[in-house]
Design a protein around this motif. Sequence first.
Motif, PDB file in Angstrom:
ATOM      1  N   UNK A 281       0.800  -1.230   0.000  1.00  0.00           N
ATOM      2  CA  UNK A 281       0.000   0.000   0.000  1.00  0.00           C
ATOM      3  C   UNK A 281       0.830   1.277   0.000  1.00  0.00           C
ATOM      4  N   UNK A 282       2.153   1.164  -0.267  1.00  0.00           N
ATOM      5  CA  UNK A 282       3.022   2.331  -0.121  1.00  0.00           C
ATOM      6  C   UNK A 282       2.636   3.450  -1.071  1.00  0.00           C
ATOM      7  N   UNK A 283       2.480   3.144  -2.366  1.00  0.00           N
ATOM      8  CA  UNK A 283       2.205   4.199  -3.332  1.00  0.00           C
ATOM      9  C   UNK A 283       0.862   4.870  -3.067  1.00  0.00           C
ATOM     10  N   UNK A 284      -0.123   4.111  -2.587  1.00  0.00           N
ATOM     11  CA  UNK A 284      -1.404   4.715  -2.254  1.00  0.00           C
ATOM     12  C   UNK A 284      -1.305   5.708  -1.114  1.00  0.00           C
ATOM     13  N   UNK A 285      -0.456   5.406  -0.147  1.00  0.00           N
ATOM     14  CA  UNK A 285      -0.277   6.328   0.981  1.00  0.00           C
ATOM     15  C   UNK A 285       0.625   7.505   0.611  1.00  0.00           C
ATOM     16  N   UNK A 286       1.655   7.244  -0.209  1.00  0.00           N
ATOM     17  CA  UNK A 286       2.557   8.327  -0.587  1.00  0.00           C
ATOM     18  C   UNK A 286       1.859   9.356  -1.466  1.00  0.00           C
ATOM     19  N   UNK A 287       0.865   8.922  -2.239  1.00  0.00           N
ATOM     20  CA  UNK A 287       0.157   9.866  -3.110  1.00  0.00           C
ATOM     21  C   UNK A 287      -0.649  10.894  -2.327  1.00  0.00           C
ATOM     22  N   UNK A 288      -0.884  10.677  -1.042  1.00  0.00           N
ATOM     23  CA  UNK A 288      -1.658  11.619  -0.228  1.00  0.00           C
ATOM     24  C   UNK A 288      -0.797  12.661   0.483  1.00  0.00           C
ATOM     25  N   UNK A 289       0.519  12.596   0.313  1.00  0.00           N
ATOM     26  CA  UNK A 289       1.402  13.517   1.030  1.00  0.00           C
ATOM     27  C   UNK A 289       1.341  14.912   0.420  1.00  0.00           C
ATOM     28  N   UNK A 290       1.596  15.015  -0.859  1.00  0.00           N
ATOM     29  CA  UNK A 290       1.570  16.306  -1.537  1.00  0.00           C
ATOM     30  C   UNK A 290       1.400  16.051  -3.024  1.00  0.00           C
ATOM     31  N   UNK A 291       1.313  17.113  -3.792  1.00  0.00           N
ATOM     32  CA  UNK A 291       1.093  16.974  -5.225  1.00  0.00           C
ATOM     33  C   UNK A 291       2.307  16.368  -5.914  1.00  0.00           C
ATOM     34  N   UNK A 292       3.495  16.739  -5.470  1.00  0.00           N
ATOM     35  CA  UNK A 292       4.694  16.198  -6.088  1.00  0.00           C
ATOM     36  C   UNK A 292       4.777  14.690  -5.858  1.00  0.00           C
ATOM     37  N   UNK A 293       4.474  14.236  -4.654  1.00  0.00           N
ATOM     38  CA  UNK A 293       4.494  12.801  -4.362  1.00  0.00           C
ATOM     39  C   UNK A 293       3.385  12.081  -5.124  1.00  0.00           C
ATOM     40  N   UNK A 294       2.244  12.753  -5.290  1.00  0.00           N
ATOM     41  CA  UNK A 294       1.164  12.135  -6.042  1.00  0.00           C
ATOM     42  C   UNK A 294       1.554  11.955  -7.506  1.00  0.00           C
ATOM     43  N   UNK A 295       2.289  12.916  -8.046  1.00  0.00           N
ATOM     44  CA  UNK A 295       2.748  12.801  -9.424  1.00  0.00           C
ATOM     45  C   UNK A 295       3.770  11.688  -9.570  1.00  0.00           C
ATOM     46  N   UNK A 296       4.653  11.557  -8.578  1.00  0.00           N
ATOM     47  CA  UNK A 296       5.657  10.490  -8.643  1.00  0.00           C
ATOM     48  C   UNK A 296       5.030   9.116  -8.459  1.00  0.00           C
ATOM     49  N   UNK A 297       4.064   9.003  -7.549  1.00  0.00           N
ATOM     50  CA  UNK A 297       3.425   7.711  -7.310  1.00  0.00           C
ATOM     51  C   UNK A 297       2.547   7.271  -8.463  1.00  0.00           C
ATOM     52  N   UNK A 298       2.216   8.161  -9.372  1.00  0.00           N
ATOM     53  CA  UNK A 298       1.367   7.814 -10.515  1.00  0.00           C
ATOM     54  C   UNK A 298       2.160   7.381 -11.732  1.00  0.00           C
ATOM     55  N   UNK A 299       3.479   7.329 -11.643  1.00  0.00           N
ATOM     56  CA  UNK A 299       4.283   6.937 -12.788  1.00  0.00           C
ATOM     57  C   UNK A 299       4.032   5.469 -13.137  1.00  0.00           C
ATOM     58  N   UNK A 300       3.802   5.141 -14.399  1.00  0.00           N
ATOM     59  CA  UNK A 300       3.523   3.744 -14.771  1.00  0.00           C
ATOM     60  C   UNK A 300       4.667   2.789 -14.478  1.00  0.00           C
ATOM     61  N   UNK A 301       5.903   3.306 -14.418  1.00  0.00           N
ATOM     62  CA  UNK A 301       7.041   2.421 -14.171  1.00  0.00           C
ATOM     63  C   UNK A 301       7.001   1.790 -12.787  1.00  0.00           C
ATOM     64  N   UNK A 302       6.252   2.363 -11.869  1.00  0.00           N
ATOM     65  CA  UNK A 302       6.170   1.827 -10.516  1.00  0.00           C
ATOM     66  C   UNK A 302       5.052   0.810 -10.349  1.00  0.00           C
ATOM     67  N   UNK A 303       4.253   0.581 -11.376  1.00  0.00           N
ATOM     68  CA  UNK A 303       3.087  -0.301 -11.266  1.00  0.00           C
ATOM     69  C   UNK A 303       3.203  -1.485 -12.222  1.00  0.00           C
ATOM     70  N   UNK A 304       4.408  -1.965 -12.474  1.00  0.00           N
ATOM     71  CA  UNK A 304       4.589  -3.102 -13.365  1.00  0.00           C
ATOM     72  C   UNK A 304       4.241  -4.416 -12.681  1.00  0.00           C
ATOM     73  N   UNK A 305       4.505  -4.525 -11.395  1.00  0.00           N
ATOM     74  CA  UNK A 305       4.262  -5.761 -10.642  1.00  0.00           C
ATOM     75  C   UNK A 305       3.426  -5.426  -9.421  1.00  0.00           C
TER      76      UNK A 305
END
Length: 526
Positions: free
Chosen positions: A135-159
């Motif tokens: 659940x890391x990326x889901x929680x990191x996306x709530x920190x700020x807009x910059x973290x939300x943009x980074x957590x939405x990168x497709x390269x982090x959701x391959x597996x």
Amino acid sequence: MAAPASRQVRRRARAAPRPRSAEDWWWDRLAPRGSGYHLLQSDSMLLVLSEPGPARPRAQRRASRRTPRQPPRGPSAAAKPKAGLRSEAAAAPAPAPAPTPTPEEGPDAGWGDRIPLEILVQIFGLLVAADGPMPFLGRAARVCRRWQEAASQPALWHTVTLSSPLVGRPAKGGVKAEKKLLASLEWLMPNRFSQLQRLTLIHWKSQVHPVLKLSGCHGVTADALVMLAKACCQLHSLDLQHSMVESTAVVSFLEEAGSRMRKLWLTYSSQTTAILGALLGSCCPQLQVLEVSTGINRNSIPLQLPVEALQKGCPQLQVLRLLNLMWLPKPPGRGVAPGPGFPSLEELCLASSTCNFVSNEVLGRLLHGSPNLRLLDLRGCARITPAGLQDLPCRELEQLHLGLYGTSDRLTLAKEGSPFLTQKWCHTLRELDLSGQGFSEKDLEQALAAFLSTPGGSHPALCSLNLRGTRVTPSTVSSVISGCPGLLYLNLESCRCLPRGLKRAYRGLEEVQWCLEQLLTSPSPS
């Protein structure tokens, strides 16, 4: 008039900023002004403590103290100054407003915004590689807009591995959590899983049906997995070893995404036969990894898998694992031509905790066209003999596992033939497992002596040797350790011909060398 001028000069001298040292710069980096934190230094530590109340910048506090009081409104405000005051004071300009604090003096806008997006994505990638995106990326996306943009990168959701957190919860307590979890999945599928490459479902039952349109608690239906295959255009790996899945659902999924499927993990059950039948029908011609295992609960239903049909249906197979299965290979029949083989096969694992029915003839049918084999795991295959392994076409085998664990009590094991194995692969073998085999002392001595005379005079590549429960002698073990300087693992448990105190596993170069010293100094057992 001279006294006020000298005071102004002094005030200007005091207000002149002093040069900042490197120590001041580091202290401002650790606890910036106005951040709500202050430093406390002791002899052995440096503490960053939070202030009890909301802190204001020093410039704001000083400006608030220096701001003059506003004159009262009314007729008295327009009164003339008192007698005795200088006329210059009446004509003095109004005080300038307090200067607004600069961004350097004000509170920190957010250290997360200072990190470049590329660096932040790399940091998130390290965490995702260790623990997975949920659940890391889901929680990191709530920190700020910059973290939300980074957590939405497709390269982090391959597996993605989705395990149900509701296992073991009571029905009443898990209803609310189930609804929240399902709502998250409904959002993740179109927004994050478009770049998904590998999906693993663990312990999913009734929690998935609102999202994937399940019918009851029996597993995923065909329509649901077809929808998943269409939504995830890059999905090429599916792991369903720990979930209740309908065979019709998997077959429909493979027919939809079969051209891009590369890896498939299944748990063997009564419904696996239909899935394997679809593979035999060439629905996944590009499949590279196939693993079928029984999991914790061993299934007593024998697996009937025709070798030649599998070679035709999955010609690009590189890894084939049939773990802990009761495999009954079908005979080829009279007049049937041999199959095309697996030209790209690099790993074959038929390990089982109990005796299986794999023989030399079946192994030859599997590997007659696999010259690139690197790993061969035949643990528990007591019907395989060294003569059958000698005829295999692979010449660069690196790992050979022939251990028998609890299966040799009621079988007549071969006492000769181990030199055939080492003489063929002594120049490439890195791991060798002969635990539980019944080879004689002389046969093992001849077999392990092959590692002492490698072609070209180079050192052998052997780094792991398992001789547990064999009849190896102290002189043979000493010769192997001396001739294999890269040996890092040596298992001598339950070796009756060795002295007491040395029958154990040795891990690391130091322990292996200590074993050699003990063997050279201790007397041989009577």
